[in-house]
Design a protein around this motif. Sequence first.
Motif, PDB file in Angstrom:
ATOM      1  N   LEU A 166       0.864  -1.138   0.052  1.00 22.09           N
ATOM      2  CA  LEU A 166      -0.123  -0.156  -0.135  1.00 22.09           C
ATOM      3  C   LEU A 166       0.793   1.302   0.070  1.00 22.09           C
ATOM      4  CD1 LEU A 166      -2.478  -0.917   2.649  1.00 22.09           C
ATOM      5  CD2 LEU A 166      -3.096  -0.889   0.516  1.00 22.09           C
ATOM      6  N   ALA A 167       0.349   2.283  -0.576  1.00 19.79           N
ATOM      7  CA  ALA A 167       1.090   3.675  -0.269  1.00 19.79           C
ATOM      8  C   ALA A 167       0.978   4.087   1.115  1.00 19.79           C
ATOM      9  CB  ALA A 167       0.612   4.447  -1.557  1.00 19.79           C
ATOM     10  N   PHE A 168       1.909   4.849   1.612  1.00 24.26           N
ATOM     11  CA  PHE A 168       1.766   5.120   2.907  1.00 24.26           C
ATOM     12  C   PHE A 168       0.587   5.714   3.268  1.00 24.26           C
ATOM     13  CE2 PHE A 168       2.838   7.936   6.493  1.00 24.26           C
ATOM     14  CZ  PHE A 168       3.401   7.176   7.251  1.00 24.26           C
ATOM     15  N   GLY A 169       0.227   6.936   2.443  1.00 21.57           N
ATOM     16  CA  GLY A 169      -1.174   7.763   2.652  1.00 21.57           C
ATOM     17  C   GLY A 169      -2.200   6.622   2.672  1.00 21.57           C
ATOM     18  N   LYS A 170      -2.537   5.834   1.828  1.00 26.75           N
ATOM     19  CA  LYS A 170      -3.359   4.863   1.697  1.00 26.75           C
ATOM     20  C   LYS A 170      -3.456   3.917   3.040  1.00 26.75           C
ATOM     21  CE  LYS A 170      -6.863   2.570  -0.020  1.00 26.75           C
ATOM     22  NZ  LYS A 170      -8.137   3.119  -0.421  1.00 26.75           N
TER      23      LYS A 170
ATOM     24  N   PHE B  66       6.508  -3.331   6.373  1.00 27.57           N
ATOM     25  CA  PHE B  66       7.791  -2.883   6.049  1.00 27.57           C
ATOM     26  C   PHE B  66       7.957  -1.400   5.301  1.00 27.57           C
ATOM     27  CE2 PHE B  66      11.326  -2.516   3.060  1.00 27.57           C
ATOM     28  CZ  PHE B  66      12.364  -2.721   3.750  1.00 27.57           C
ATOM     29  N   ILE B  67       8.688  -0.631   5.584  1.00 26.09           N
ATOM     30  CA  ILE B  67       9.048   0.600   4.863  1.00 26.09           C
ATOM     31  C   ILE B  67      10.485   0.858   4.859  1.00 26.09           C
ATOM     32  CG2 ILE B  67       8.861   2.019   6.694  1.00 26.09           C
ATOM     33  CD1 ILE B  67       7.317   4.068   4.749  1.00 26.09           C
ATOM     34  N   ASP B  68      11.045   1.139   3.933  1.00 29.01           N
ATOM     35  CA  ASP B  68      12.487   1.569   3.496  1.00 29.01           C
ATOM     36  C   ASP B  68      12.969   2.865   4.431  1.00 29.01           C
ATOM     37  OD1 ASP B  68      15.234   1.674   3.026  1.00 29.01           O
ATOM     38  OD2 ASP B  68      14.652   1.418   0.682  1.00 29.01           O
TER      39      ASP B  68
ATOM     40  N   THR C 119       3.716  10.520   1.088  1.00 29.66           N
ATOM     41  CA  THR C 119       2.344   9.713   1.211  1.00 29.66           C
ATOM     42  C   THR C 119       2.325   8.683  -0.024  1.00 29.66           C
ATOM     43  OG1 THR C 119       1.718  11.452  -0.662  1.00 29.66           O
ATOM     44  CG2 THR C 119       1.139  11.794   1.837  1.00 29.66           C
ATOM     45  N   ASP C 120       3.154   8.861  -1.119  1.00 30.86           N
ATOM     46  CA  ASP C 120       3.244   7.603  -1.913  1.00 30.86           C
ATOM     47  C   ASP C 120       4.321   6.482  -1.730  1.00 30.86           C
ATOM     48  OD1 ASP C 120       5.270   9.274  -2.720  1.00 30.86           O
ATOM     49  OD2 ASP C 120       5.121   9.221  -4.796  1.00 30.86           O
TER      50      ASP C 120
END
Length: 275
Positions: free
Chosen positions: A195-199, A229-231, A238-239
Amino acid sequence: MYVNNRDAFQHSVRLPHTSARIVMSPSGGAFRTIVGHGSIRATSVFPSVKAGFSMPCEAQHERMHVRICEADPRIVDYQHQPHRLEIFMSNRSKPLIYFPDAIRQRDDGTIEVIETKQTQHQFKRSSAYADKLDYAEQVYATLGWAFLRLSQDKDLEIRPLWPNARMISLHNKRRVTSADRLRFMEAAEREGGTLAFGKAIETLAANGLYQPCDAVNLLHRMIVGRVAFIDVTRRIQTDSPVALIAGPGPASVLRSLPKLFGPSVDIDVLEMEAI
């Protein structure tokens, strides 16, 4: 305060002209507190969600490393002040004593022993100290562990890694419920696992169930808990892609190292290289 050696785990590594011993707390926790100004005290303590207990820290670069380990989902587990390394050399009457700042386990199973300093120059503040680190690196290599020298100026206080780690490690105090986790997992699976961060924030907010700031805290908690997980080495927008971590991944072995190795284990290794 040092752990009583009679109660501590001792692991010996024998070399033809050199031997070494790693002494750890039987509990697998921090081996010692921080000593300063004539008293025994931790300069600061960080309450780790990932590790499940507080981490003692002495200097700013140590606190930065703690927060980076906490926020980076590639780090499965970590521990500060983990053990004492004693290196016995045939040409010295007393052993070299070394206390690493930290040990951590990555998601690929790699074990890394960490020494942190404010600047790269401090790793070579004297030839004796630089040699001790080199000898320690060789001892850890016999166990299959990596040894990293991380400085605040080159490795820790860098953008966007440090701002991301600070934000995630500070703002993750919302408790994640089973419904929160399920809502995120189902939304990610519908989008192919990412998912996108904002989503992801919108999904966790659940049409007003949480305020946006609380939904951000929930997502941060999931990143720390290795559900998402996020880098953290890239600027978070947001994306930015947030991926569902499939499965629990490798179990942490750091707290079970004393039980894993046993009370007395000798390993034959190659002769230590001269420095």
